[in-house]
Design a protein around this motif. Structure first.
Motif, mmCIF file in Angstrom:
data_model
loop_
_atom_site.group_PDB
_atom_site.id
_atom_site.type_symbol
_atom_site.label_atom_id
_atom_site.label_comp_id
_atom_site.label_asym_id
_atom_site.label_seq_id
_atom_site.Cartn_x
_atom_site.Cartn_y
_atom_site.Cartn_z
ATOM 1 N N PRO A 101 0.818 -1.223 0.000
ATOM 2 C CA PRO A 101 0.000 0.000 0.000
ATOM 3 C C PRO A 101 0.850 1.271 0.000
ATOM 4 N N LYS A 102 0.303 2.329 -0.621
ATOM 5 C CA LYS A 102 1.018 3.619 -0.642
ATOM 6 C C LYS A 102 0.822 4.372 0.659
ATOM 7 N N HIS A 103 -0.303 4.107 1.316
ATOM 8 C CA HIS A 103 -0.620 4.723 2.605
ATOM 9 C C HIS A 103 -1.011 3.596 3.558
ATOM 10 N N PRO A 104 -0.822 3.794 4.856
ATOM 11 C CA PRO A 104 -1.196 2.728 5.785
ATOM 12 C C PRO A 104 -2.673 2.376 5.657
ATOM 13 N N ILE A 105 -2.983 1.080 5.717
ATOM 14 C CA ILE A 105 -4.375 0.614 5.761
ATOM 15 C C ILE A 105 -4.754 0.537 7.231
ATOM 16 N N ILE A 106 -5.704 1.362 7.639
ATOM 17 C CA ILE A 106 -6.082 1.411 9.054
ATOM 18 C C ILE A 106 -7.497 0.852 9.216
ATOM 19 N N PHE A 107 -7.628 -0.119 10.109
ATOM 20 C CA PHE A 107 -8.953 -0.655 10.434
ATOM 21 C C PHE A 107 -9.018 -0.784 11.950
ATOM 22 N N SER A 108 -10.090 -1.379 12.455
ATOM 23 C CA SER A 108 -10.147 -1.492 13.914
ATOM 24 C C SER A 108 -10.854 -2.757 14.355
ATOM 25 N N LYS A 109 -10.637 -3.070 15.626
ATOM 26 C CA LYS A 109 -11.297 -4.202 16.276
ATOM 27 C C LYS A 109 -12.097 -3.623 17.446
ATOM 28 N N VAL A 110 -13.291 -4.150 17.695
ATOM 29 C CA VAL A 110 -14.073 -3.611 18.812
ATOM 30 C C VAL A 110 -13.390 -3.968 20.138
ATOM 31 N N PRO A 111 -13.503 -3.070 21.137
ATOM 32 C CA PRO A 111 -12.771 -3.301 22.391
ATOM 33 C C PRO A 111 -13.206 -4.552 23.144
ATOM 34 N N GLU A 112 -14.443 -4.988 22.903
ATOM 35 C CA GLU A 112 -14.963 -6.143 23.649
ATOM 36 C C GLU A 112 -14.299 -7.452 23.234
ATOM 37 N N CYS A 113 -13.531 -7.470 22.129
ATOM 38 C CA CYS A 113 -12.910 -8.739 21.729
ATOM 39 C C CYS A 113 -11.531 -8.930 22.366
ATOM 40 N N VAL A 114 -11.112 -7.995 23.199
ATOM 41 C CA VAL A 114 -9.812 -8.140 23.891
ATOM 42 C C VAL A 114 -9.905 -9.249 24.933
ATOM 43 N N THR A 115 -8.885 -10.092 24.966
ATOM 44 C CA THR A 115 -8.796 -11.129 25.984
ATOM 45 C C THR A 115 -7.348 -11.236 26.450
#
Ligand code: MG
Length: 290
Positions: A101-115
């Motif tokens: 990619p020419k620019h960073p691909i930024i996405f996210s994960k919902v906080p509730e999936c943290v373990t």
């Protein structure tokens, strides 16, 4: 410093792990502060006093920030070799951005999936048949900011931890946005603790992942396509980064989808991620039925 969040009985505590990783000494924090996990320390300018150390083996570790205040930011395709293996997988809904990619691909994960380290990651085979692992260095923001300049970016970093960006590849491919495939319950193991930024040499930190003892990922943070200042500058250009935000910086080559045929995770598998200066994050994968 290594800062762990852990449970003693029903009470959450935050403590300092000793150099040999044998004991943890809780900080003298109010229960309300300790509920925020390591974030309670990120918010303080001086460390509270410590209580008597207890053996690490006698406590139950939690994720250093058990419930981030908002989604975990993540970077996709941020190591050259991984970008190539993912582009050729057929599951790359970001392929139009190019192999690298020419620019960073930024996405996210919902906080509730943290373990936490040691906790099971749940595979529901009625929903996904393609669960994959992604070993990643994660940044914890210590100082909020908007429009952060490259040269100032590391001043905004409080410390680091390890994230396994567990991914349902079939769901990632089905939806052009990755959120669902990345945010399945328990799909964000984080830990075993957080370390302050002085513990990690960004120019030379090994990152490795084993599945059932087989080394699958073996890379170094020096191989990042977009380095951490670049990622911080990109996100904060218009999105105010907040104290306690977590940014997973991308995974190197060697994920399951990179093999022919792919080596997806099955119930009974164990993923072990090790990053120099931080420690080891290990999680078993188990089958669940809704
Ligand atoms: Mg990832």
């Amino acid at each position: 410093m290594k800062i762990a969040t852990f449970k003693v009985g029903d009470e959450r505590r935050v403590g300092l792990v000793d150099e040999r990783e044998r004991t943890v000494a809780a900080f003298d924090l109010s229960m309300e502060s300790a509920e925020r996990g390591a974030l309670a320390l990120v918010e303080l300018s001086t460390l509270p006093r410590q209580l008597a150390p207890v053996p690490l083996k006698d406590v139950m570790l939690e994720a250093p920030i058990p419930r981030p205040r908002r989604n975990v930011f993540c970077v996709g395709k941020n190591y050259h070799e991984h970008a190539k293996e993912f582009a050729s997988s057929g599951f790359d809904s970001s392929a139009t951005a190019g192999v690298v990619p020419k620019h960073p691909i930024i996405f996210s994960k919902v906080p509730e999936c943290v373990t936490a380290h040691g906790q099971p990651v749940r595979i529901d085979r009625a929903i996904t048949q393609a669960v994959d692992y992604e070993a990643e260095l994660a940044v914890i923001i210590g100082k909020s900011g908007r429009g952060i300049r490259l040269e100032d970016a590391l001043d905004h970093v409080w410390g680091y931890t390890i994230v396994n960006d567990v991914t349902a590849r079939d769901l990632q491919g089905r939806y052009s946005q990755w959120l669902i495939g990345k945010s399945q319950d328990t799909f964000c193991p984080m830990g075993p603790w957080a370390v302050t930024r002085d513990e990690v040499d960004l120019a030379n930190t090994p990152i490795k992942c084993w599945i059932n003892g087989e080394l699958r990922q073996d890379a170094n943070t020096r191989d990042l396509i977009f380095d951490i200042p670049t990622i911080i500058a990109a996100i904060s250009a218009g999105v105010t980064l907040q104290q306690g935000d977590v940014i997973a910086t991308g995974t190197p080559a060697g994920v399951g989808i990179g093999f022919e045929p792919p080596k997806y995770l099955l119930p009974g598998d164990v993923a072990r991620v090790e990053i120099g200066g931080i420690g080891v994050l290990e999680n078993p994968f188990v089958e669940v039925h809704q």
